[in-house]
Scaffold this motif. Sequence first.
Motif, PDB file in Angstrom:
ATOM      1  N   ILE A  87       0.849  -1.207   0.000  1.00 23.33           N
ATOM      2  CA  ILE A  87       0.000   0.000   0.000  1.00 23.33           C
ATOM      3  C   ILE A  87       0.877   1.246   0.000  1.00 23.33           C
ATOM      4  CG2 ILE A  87      -1.514   1.387   1.512  1.00 23.33           C
ATOM      5  CD1 ILE A  87      -3.079  -0.641  -0.059  1.00 23.33           C
ATOM      6  N   GLU A  88       1.913   1.246   0.820  1.00 25.56           N
ATOM      7  CA  GLU A  88       2.817   2.404   0.867  1.00 25.56           C
ATOM      8  C   GLU A  88       3.531   2.593  -0.465  1.00 25.56           C
ATOM      9  OE1 GLU A  88       5.159   1.506   4.332  1.00 25.56           O
ATOM     10  OE2 GLU A  88       3.668   2.380   5.674  1.00 25.56           O
ATOM     11  N   ALA A  89       3.967   1.492  -1.073  1.00 26.47           N
ATOM     12  CA  ALA A  89       4.610   1.580  -2.388  1.00 26.47           C
ATOM     13  C   ALA A  89       3.631   2.093  -3.433  1.00 26.47           C
ATOM     14  CB  ALA A  89       5.164   0.213  -2.794  1.00 26.47           C
ATOM     15  N   LEU A  90       2.386   1.656  -3.360  1.00 28.34           N
ATOM     16  CA  LEU A  90       1.357   2.128  -4.288  1.00 28.34           C
ATOM     17  C   LEU A  90       1.110   3.618  -4.103  1.00 28.34           C
ATOM     18  CD1 LEU A  90      -0.794   1.737  -6.430  1.00 28.34           C
ATOM     19  CD2 LEU A  90      -2.326   0.853  -4.638  1.00 28.34           C
ATOM     20  N   GLY A  91       1.152   4.075  -2.872  1.00 27.13           N
ATOM     21  CA  GLY A  91       0.984   5.503  -2.603  1.00 27.13           C
ATOM     22  C   GLY A  91       2.019   6.348  -3.326  1.00 27.13           C
ATOM     23  N   GLU A  92       3.222   5.837  -3.429  1.00 30.74           N
ATOM     24  CA  GLU A  92       4.276   6.544  -4.159  1.00 30.74           C
ATOM     25  C   GLU A  92       4.123   6.344  -5.665  1.00 30.74           C
ATOM     26  OE1 GLU A  92       8.072   5.396  -2.603  1.00 30.74           O
ATOM     27  OE2 GLU A  92       7.489   5.904  -0.558  1.00 30.74           O
ATOM     28  N   ALA A  93       3.725   5.132  -6.068  1.00 26.14           N
ATOM     29  CA  ALA A  93       3.622   4.811  -7.497  1.00 26.14           C
ATOM     30  C   ALA A  93       2.489   5.566  -8.185  1.00 26.14           C
ATOM     31  CB  ALA A  93       3.430   3.310  -7.676  1.00 26.14           C
ATOM     32  N   ILE A  94       1.490   5.986  -7.436  1.00 30.37           N
ATOM     33  CA  ILE A  94       0.345   6.693  -8.027  1.00 30.37           C
ATOM     34  C   ILE A  94       0.804   7.854  -8.901  1.00 30.37           C
ATOM     35  CG2 ILE A  94      -1.600   8.222  -7.458  1.00 30.37           C
ATOM     36  CD1 ILE A  94      -2.205   6.375  -5.122  1.00 30.37           C
ATOM     37  N   PHE A  95       1.881   8.512  -8.510  1.00 26.03           N
ATOM     38  CA  PHE A  95       2.367   9.664  -9.266  1.00 26.03           C
ATOM     39  C   PHE A  95       2.893   9.285 -10.650  1.00 26.03           C
ATOM     40  CE2 PHE A  95       2.779  10.960  -4.796  1.00 26.03           C
ATOM     41  CZ  PHE A  95       1.960  12.083  -4.827  1.00 26.03           C
ATOM     42  N   ASP A  96       3.263   8.009 -10.809  1.00 24.74           N
ATOM     43  CA  ASP A  96       3.816   7.551 -12.081  1.00 24.74           C
ATOM     44  C   ASP A  96       2.776   6.861 -12.965  1.00 24.74           C
ATOM     45  OD1 ASP A  96       6.367   8.415 -11.251  1.00 24.74           O
ATOM     46  OD2 ASP A  96       6.673   6.536 -10.165  1.00 24.74           O
ATOM     47  N   LEU A  97       1.577   6.666 -12.460  1.00 26.57           N
ATOM     48  CA  LEU A  97       0.532   5.962 -13.194  1.00 26.57           C
ATOM     49  C   LEU A  97      -0.396   6.972 -13.858  1.00 26.57           C
ATOM     50  CD1 LEU A  97      -0.294   3.326 -10.431  1.00 26.57           C
ATOM     51  CD2 LEU A  97       1.301   3.082 -12.353  1.00 26.57           C
ATOM     52  N   ASP A  98      -0.749   6.697 -15.115  1.00 24.37           N
ATOM     53  CA  ASP A  98      -1.598   7.641 -15.853  1.00 24.37           C
ATOM     54  C   ASP A  98      -3.013   7.140 -16.081  1.00 24.37           C
ATOM     55  OD1 ASP A  98       0.436   9.594 -16.168  1.00 24.37           O
ATOM     56  OD2 ASP A  98       1.316   8.387 -17.772  1.00 24.37           O
ATOM     57  N   THR A  99      -3.206   5.818 -16.037  1.00 26.84           N
ATOM     58  CA  THR A  99      -4.527   5.256 -16.317  1.00 26.84           C
ATOM     59  C   THR A  99      -4.823   4.114 -15.350  1.00 26.84           C
ATOM     60  OG1 THR A  99      -3.686   3.581 -17.850  1.00 26.84           O
ATOM     61  CG2 THR A  99      -4.249   5.759 -18.796  1.00 26.84           C
ATOM     62  N   GLU A 101      -5.482   1.244 -16.338  1.00 34.47           N
ATOM     63  CA  GLU A 101      -4.736   0.117 -16.902  1.00 34.47           C
ATOM     64  C   GLU A 101      -3.307   0.101 -16.360  1.00 34.47           C
ATOM     65  OE1 GLU A 101      -6.585   2.280 -18.830  1.00 34.47           O
ATOM     66  OE2 GLU A 101      -8.256   0.869 -19.054  1.00 34.47           O
ATOM     67  N   ASP A 102      -2.693   1.271 -16.225  1.00 35.36           N
ATOM     68  CA  ASP A 102      -1.359   1.349 -15.620  1.00 35.36           C
ATOM     69  C   ASP A 102      -1.391   0.835 -14.176  1.00 35.36           C
ATOM     70  OD1 ASP A 102      -0.342   2.494 -17.935  1.00 35.36           O
ATOM     71  OD2 ASP A 102      -0.418   4.553 -17.155  1.00 35.36           O
ATOM     72  N   LEU A 103      -2.438   1.210 -13.475  1.00 32.35           N
ATOM     73  CA  LEU A 103      -2.607   0.758 -12.092  1.00 32.35           C
ATOM     74  C   LEU A 103      -2.724  -0.758 -12.048  1.00 32.35           C
ATOM     75  CD1 LEU A 103      -3.199   1.100  -9.048  1.00 32.35           C
ATOM     76  CD2 LEU A 103      -5.588   1.563  -9.677  1.00 32.35           C
ATOM     77  N   GLN A 104      -3.551  -1.321 -12.917  1.00 36.63           N
ATOM     78  CA  GLN A 104      -3.734  -2.767 -12.934  1.00 36.63           C
ATOM     79  C   GLN A 104      -2.431  -3.472 -13.312  1.00 36.63           C
ATOM     80  OE1 GLN A 104      -6.807  -4.562 -12.066  1.00 36.63           O
ATOM     81  NE2 GLN A 104      -5.053  -5.929 -11.779  1.00 36.63           N
ATOM     82  N   ASN A 105      -1.703  -2.915 -14.272  1.00 35.63           N
ATOM     83  CA  ASN A 105      -0.409  -3.494 -14.649  1.00 35.63           C
ATOM     84  C   ASN A 105       0.571  -3.452 -13.482  1.00 35.63           C
ATOM     85  OD1 ASN A 105      -1.189  -4.135 -17.249  1.00 35.63           O
ATOM     86  ND2 ASN A 105      -0.497  -2.178 -18.093  1.00 35.63           N
ATOM     87  N   TRP A 106       0.572  -2.343 -12.764  1.00 37.86           N
ATOM     88  CA  TRP A 106       1.451  -2.215 -11.594  1.00 37.86           C
ATOM     89  C   TRP A 106       1.120  -3.310 -10.580  1.00 37.86           C
ATOM     90  CZ3 TRP A 106       1.297  -1.421  -6.341  1.00 37.86           C
ATOM     91  CH2 TRP A 106       2.463  -0.985  -5.737  1.00 37.86           C
ATOM     92  N   LEU A 107      -0.168  -3.497 -10.323  1.00 39.73           N
ATOM     93  CA  LEU A 107      -0.593  -4.531  -9.367  1.00 39.73           C
ATOM     94  C   LEU A 107      -0.259  -5.927  -9.873  1.00 39.73           C
ATOM     95  CD1 LEU A 107      -4.059  -3.019  -8.407  1.00 39.73           C
ATOM     96  CD2 LEU A 107      -2.062  -3.180  -6.913  1.00 39.73           C
ATOM     97  N   ASP A 108      -0.421  -6.155 -11.175  1.00 42.64           N
ATOM     98  CA  ASP A 108      -0.140  -7.469 -11.751  1.00 42.64           C
ATOM     99  C   ASP A 108       1.343  -7.813 -11.678  1.00 42.64           C
ATOM    100  OD1 ASP A 108      -2.812  -7.773 -12.345  1.00 42.64           O
ATOM    101  OD2 ASP A 108      -2.598  -7.198 -14.451  1.00 42.64           O
ATOM    102  N   ASN A 109       2.200  -6.812 -11.615  1.00 47.78           N
ATOM    103  CA  ASN A 109       3.641  -7.040 -11.597  1.00 47.78           C
ATOM    104  C   ASN A 109       4.233  -7.121 -10.187  1.00 47.78           C
ATOM    105  OD1 ASN A 109       4.229  -7.232 -14.413  1.00 47.78           O
ATOM    106  ND2 ASN A 109       3.820  -5.035 -14.566  1.00 47.78           N
ATOM    107  N   LEU A 110       3.390  -7.216  -9.204  1.00 48.83           N
ATOM    108  CA  LEU A 110       3.891  -7.323  -7.821  1.00 48.83           C
ATOM    109  C   LEU A 110       4.587  -8.640  -7.607  1.00 48.83           C
ATOM    110  CD1 LEU A 110       0.974  -5.824  -5.743  1.00 48.83           C
ATOM    111  CD2 LEU A 110       3.164  -4.782  -6.283  1.00 48.83           C
TER     112      LEU A 110
END
Length: 110
Positions: A87-99, A101-110
């Motif tokens: 969750i903390e990593a996602l909080g930082e990653a939000i700034f790099d995600l544009d859609t 789909e980017d969010l889902q890809n980020w989660l899929d690559n955990l």
Amino acid sequence: MQLISGFIDTYLRLNKLEKEKFQTEIGTLIKEEKEEVMQIVTSWMEEGIERGIEREKNLILRLINRKFGQINLELETEIRNLNIEIIEALGEAIFDLDTVEDLQNWLDNL
């Protein structure tokens, strides 16, 4: 035991003087009573930690919904089931995600 429990209920956020008084009170208890009191305190601490984690998850979800619009329930549930480190990593990653789909890809690559 009710006296100690009531004392803790009244003073969940202790100032320095109250902490000293609490320590003095704990010092007067016999070993079995101390263990019971510490179990009460520990359970309150655990509950507080869990509340903090839930608040952080809620914040991340509000940020996601603000950035991408309302996400679907399946994705929200997936995020709610993440551990605190992710969750903390996602909080930082939000700034790099544009859609989303980017969010889902980020989660899929955990």
